[in-house]
Motif scaffolding. Structure first.
Motif, PDB file in Angstrom:
ATOM      1  N   TRP A  77       0.795  -1.221   0.000  1.00 25.32           N
ATOM      2  CA  TRP A  77       0.000   0.000   0.000  1.00 25.32           C
ATOM      3  C   TRP A  77       0.836   1.284   0.000  1.00 25.32           C
ATOM      4  O   TRP A  77       0.287   2.374  -0.057  1.00 25.32           O
ATOM      5  N   LYS A  78       2.153   1.149   0.094  1.00 19.63           N
ATOM      6  CA  LYS A  78       3.004   2.341   0.100  1.00 19.63           C
ATOM      7  C   LYS A  78       3.930   2.413  -1.110  1.00 19.63           C
ATOM      8  O   LYS A  78       4.486   3.464  -1.400  1.00 19.63           O
ATOM      9  N   GLY A  79       4.115   1.300  -1.793  1.00 13.93           N
ATOM     10  CA  GLY A  79       4.901   1.305  -3.003  1.00 13.93           C
ATOM     11  C   GLY A  79       6.332   0.828  -2.838  1.00 13.93           C
ATOM     12  O   GLY A  79       6.686   0.170  -1.858  1.00 13.93           O
ATOM     13  N   VAL A  80       7.154   1.188  -3.817  1.00 12.54           N
ATOM     14  CA  VAL A  80       8.534   0.713  -3.904  1.00 12.54           C
ATOM     15  C   VAL A  80       9.488   1.901  -3.817  1.00 12.54           C
ATOM     16  O   VAL A  80       9.292   2.913  -4.492  1.00 12.54           O
ATOM     17  N   THR A  81      10.504   1.766  -2.993  1.00 11.83           N
ATOM     18  CA  THR A  81      11.473   2.837  -2.791  1.00 11.83           C
ATOM     19  C   THR A  81      12.885   2.285  -2.903  1.00 11.83           C
ATOM     20  O   THR A  81      13.167   1.179  -2.433  1.00 11.83           O
ATOM     21  N   VAL A  82      13.777   3.045  -3.537  1.00  4.70           N
ATOM     22  CA  VAL A  82      15.191   2.656  -3.583  1.00  4.70           C
ATOM     23  C   VAL A  82      15.727   2.630  -2.159  1.00  4.70           C
ATOM     24  O   VAL A  82      15.540   3.582  -1.405  1.00  4.70           O
ATOM     25  N   LYS A  83      16.364   1.536  -1.805  1.00  4.47           N
ATOM     26  CA  LYS A  83      16.799   1.362  -0.421  1.00  4.47           C
ATOM     27  C   LYS A  83      17.920   2.320  -0.064  1.00  4.47           C
ATOM     28  O   LYS A  83      18.876   2.500  -0.819  1.00  4.47           O
ATOM     29  N   GLY A  84      17.773   2.950   1.082  1.00  2.00           N
ATOM     30  CA  GLY A  84      18.824   3.771   1.659  1.00  2.00           C
ATOM     31  C   GLY A  84      19.244   3.173   2.987  1.00  2.00           C
ATOM     32  O   GLY A  84      18.593   2.262   3.502  1.00  2.00           O
ATOM     33  N   TYR A  85      20.329   3.660   3.537  1.00  2.00           N
ATOM     34  CA  TYR A  85      20.837   3.119   4.791  1.00  2.00           C
ATOM     35  C   TYR A  85      21.112   4.252   5.768  1.00  2.00           C
ATOM     36  O   TYR A  85      21.610   5.315   5.376  1.00  2.00           O
ATOM     37  N   THR A  86      20.794   4.021   7.028  1.00  2.00           N
ATOM     38  CA  THR A  86      21.106   5.001   8.049  1.00  2.00           C
ATOM     39  C   THR A  86      22.611   4.965   8.322  1.00  2.00           C
ATOM     40  O   THR A  86      23.287   3.963   8.019  1.00  2.00           O
ATOM     41  N   PRO A  87      23.162   6.035   8.900  1.00  2.00           N
ATOM     42  CA  PRO A  87      24.594   6.015   9.250  1.00  2.00           C
ATOM     43  C   PRO A  87      24.948   4.833  10.141  1.00  2.00           C
ATOM     44  O   PRO A  87      26.020   4.232   9.983  1.00  2.00           O
ATOM     45  N   GLU A  88      24.035   4.480  11.046  1.00  6.68           N
ATOM     46  CA  GLU A  88      24.296   3.357  11.955  1.00  6.68           C
ATOM     47  C   GLU A  88      24.366   2.040  11.194  1.00  6.68           C
ATOM     48  O   GLU A  88      25.210   1.170  11.486  1.00  6.68           O
ATOM     49  N   GLU A  89      23.480   1.883  10.203  1.00  4.20           N
ATOM     50  CA  GLU A  89      23.491   0.664   9.396  1.00  4.20           C
ATOM     51  C   GLU A  89      24.772   0.554   8.581  1.00  4.20           C
ATOM     52  O   GLU A  89      25.349  -0.529   8.446  1.00  4.20           O
ATOM     53  N   ILE A  90      25.229   1.671   8.044  1.00  4.68           N
ATOM     54  CA  ILE A  90      26.455   1.669   7.240  1.00  4.68           C
ATOM     55  C   ILE A  90      27.664   1.321   8.099  1.00  4.68           C
ATOM     56  O   ILE A  90      28.510   0.506   7.715  1.00  4.68           O
ATOM     57  N   ILE A  91      27.731   1.923   9.294  1.00  7.94           N
ATOM     58  CA  ILE A  91      28.845   1.627  10.200  1.00  7.94           C
ATOM     59  C   ILE A  91      28.843   0.140  10.556  1.00  7.94           C
ATOM     60  O   ILE A  91      29.887  -0.527  10.502  1.00  7.94           O
ATOM     61  N   GLY A  92      27.678  -0.380  10.918  1.00 10.57           N
ATOM     62  CA  GLY A  92      27.575  -1.786  11.286  1.00 10.57           C
ATOM     63  C   GLY A  92      27.970  -2.707  10.153  1.00 10.57           C
ATOM     64  O   GLY A  92      28.675  -3.713  10.351  1.00 10.57           O
ATOM     65  N   MET A  93      27.530  -2.374   8.928  1.00 11.74           N
ATOM     66  CA  MET A  93      27.843  -3.204   7.783  1.00 11.74           C
ATOM     67  C   MET A  93      29.343  -3.226   7.519  1.00 11.74           C
ATOM     68  O   MET A  93      29.933  -4.292   7.294  1.00 11.74           O
ATOM     69  N   TYR A  94      29.989  -2.067   7.576  1.00 10.43           N
ATOM     70  CA  TYR A  94      31.427  -2.031   7.289  1.00 10.43           C
ATOM     71  C   TYR A  94      32.239  -2.687   8.407  1.00 10.43           C
ATOM     72  O   TYR A  94      33.292  -3.282   8.152  1.00 10.43           O
ATOM     73  N   GLN A  95      31.765  -2.600   9.640  1.00  9.69           N
ATOM     74  CA  GLN A  95      32.459  -3.286  10.730  1.00  9.69           C
ATOM     75  C   GLN A  95      32.435  -4.796  10.501  1.00  9.69           C
ATOM     76  O   GLN A  95      33.469  -5.471  10.631  1.00  9.69           O
ATOM     77  N   CYS A  96      31.259  -5.304  10.163  1.00 11.02           N
ATOM     78  CA  CYS A  96      31.127  -6.752   9.917  1.00 11.02           C
ATOM     79  C   CYS A  96      31.867  -7.153   8.643  1.00 11.02           C
ATOM     80  O   CYS A  96      32.497  -8.212   8.588  1.00 11.02           O
ATOM     81  N   ARG A  97      31.787  -6.307   7.634  1.00  9.06           N
ATOM     82  CA  ARG A  97      32.466  -6.616   6.376  1.00  9.06           C
ATOM     83  C   ARG A  97      33.974  -6.716   6.593  1.00  9.06           C
ATOM     84  O   ARG A  97      34.635  -7.598   6.036  1.00  9.06           O
ATOM     85  N   GLU A  98      34.526  -5.809   7.406  1.00  5.24           N
ATOM     86  CA  GLU A  98      35.962  -5.843   7.661  1.00  5.24           C
ATOM     87  C   GLU A  98      36.379  -7.182   8.268  1.00  5.24           C
ATOM     88  O   GLU A  98      37.361  -7.800   7.842  1.00  5.24           O
ATOM     89  N   VAL A  99      35.609  -7.639   9.244  1.00 11.41           N
ATOM     90  CA  VAL A  99      35.942  -8.892   9.920  1.00 11.41           C
ATOM     91  C   VAL A  99      35.796 -10.081   8.974  1.00 11.41           C
ATOM     92  O   VAL A  99      36.692 -10.926   8.863  1.00 11.41           O
ATOM     93  N   MET A 100      34.661 -10.149   8.258  1.00 16.99           N
ATOM     94  CA  MET A 100      34.378 -11.310   7.416  1.00 16.99           C
ATOM     95  C   MET A 100      35.278 -11.351   6.181  1.00 16.99           C
ATOM     96  O   MET A 100      35.757 -12.423   5.794  1.00 16.99           O
ATOM     97  N   GLU A 101      35.505 -10.200   5.554  1.00 12.97           N
ATOM     98  CA  GLU A 101      36.391 -10.209   4.385  1.00 12.97           C
ATOM     99  C   GLU A 101      37.837 -10.471   4.810  1.00 12.97           C
ATOM    100  O   GLU A 101      38.607 -11.094   4.076  1.00 12.97           O
TER     101      GLU A 101
END
Length: 231
Positions: A77-101
């Motif tokens: 009922w609200k449609g489709v939106t290009v996904k964005g990320y909060t600063p907290e999500e970006i920090i968390g993703m790069y922290q995990c990416r650093e460890v896993m990669e």
């Protein structure tokens, strides 16, 4: 609430024998990854269909595939939106990416075969040689994907695969900056040298440094955009 509907899409060219929905998917995905479709922009099914000269059905099917790639958000009922990320999500993703990669690089260095080494070296060389942004992103993505694959650790492969498209979107931004491109070439060479020497510790540290530098660049780019546009 999504931003104003402004679409800058290339018209669809026949892509081999791909179904029409796949061609629409590739077109939209490319627009998202390159920034032609910005985060938080609401995607209007009818308007996109009109611009691409297709019916609404392949657009709808493309939306579903993009959602699986974590590139768009579909809300009933609200449609489709290009996904964005909060600063907290970006920090968390790069922290995990650093460890896993980093772990993936360590395991790859310890386990990879001579044939796998040559495949990685060829990609590293090709990435440094190309001047085409799209080709560079594809090569870069494959280089990182193969390192995780050659780690023989399914957890590493699965985790990194979950946000590969988000990383590809960041890669397009970095390819527009020559200084960052040059740094990436040097960092990839360091990673490759450690892997070729089967030095797991050095490979992990080189990869972790590479991911940290990518985050520093992304944060600087985001901060500059915020100042420019007052957001």
């Amino acid at each position: 609430m999504g931003k104003q509907e402004e679409y800058h899409l290339n018209s669809i060219d026949s892509i081999g024998r791909l179904p029409l929905s796949e061609q629409v998917y590739v077109t939209l995905k490319q627009a998202i990854l390159t920034g032609a479709l910005k985060p938080q922009v609401k995607l209007n099914e009818v308007k996109i269909a009109e611009q691409l000269n297709v019916s609404a059905t392949p657009v709808r099917e493309a939306f579903r595939k993009l959602a699986k790639d974590n590139l768009v958000v579909i809300k009933p009922w609200k449609g489709v939106t290009v996904k964005g990320y909060t600063p907290e999500e970006i920090i968390g993703m790069y922290q995990c990416r650093e460890v896993m990669e980093g772990l993936g690089a360590r395991l790859c260095a310890e386990l990879c075969t001579a044939e796998q080494l040559e495949e990685l070296q060829a990609l590293c060389d090709a990435g440094s040689a190309t001047t085409d942004a799209e080709e560079r992103v594809q090569i870069n993505s494959r280089f990182h994907t193969l390192i995780s694959f050659f780690s023989n650790n399914e957890r590493v492969m699965d985790y990194l695969g979950e946000f590969r498209e988000m990383v590809n979107r960041d890669m397009y931004i970095s390819t527009m900056d020559q200084a960052r491109t040059d740094s990436c070439n040097r960092e990839h060479a360091e990673i490759m040298a450690a892997i070729r020497n089967h030095d797991g510790e050095a490979a992990e540290q080189a990869m972790r440094k590479h991911i940290r530098n990518a985050f520093v660049f992304k944060k600087a780019h985001a901060d500059l955009r915020a100042k420019k546009f007052g957001v």
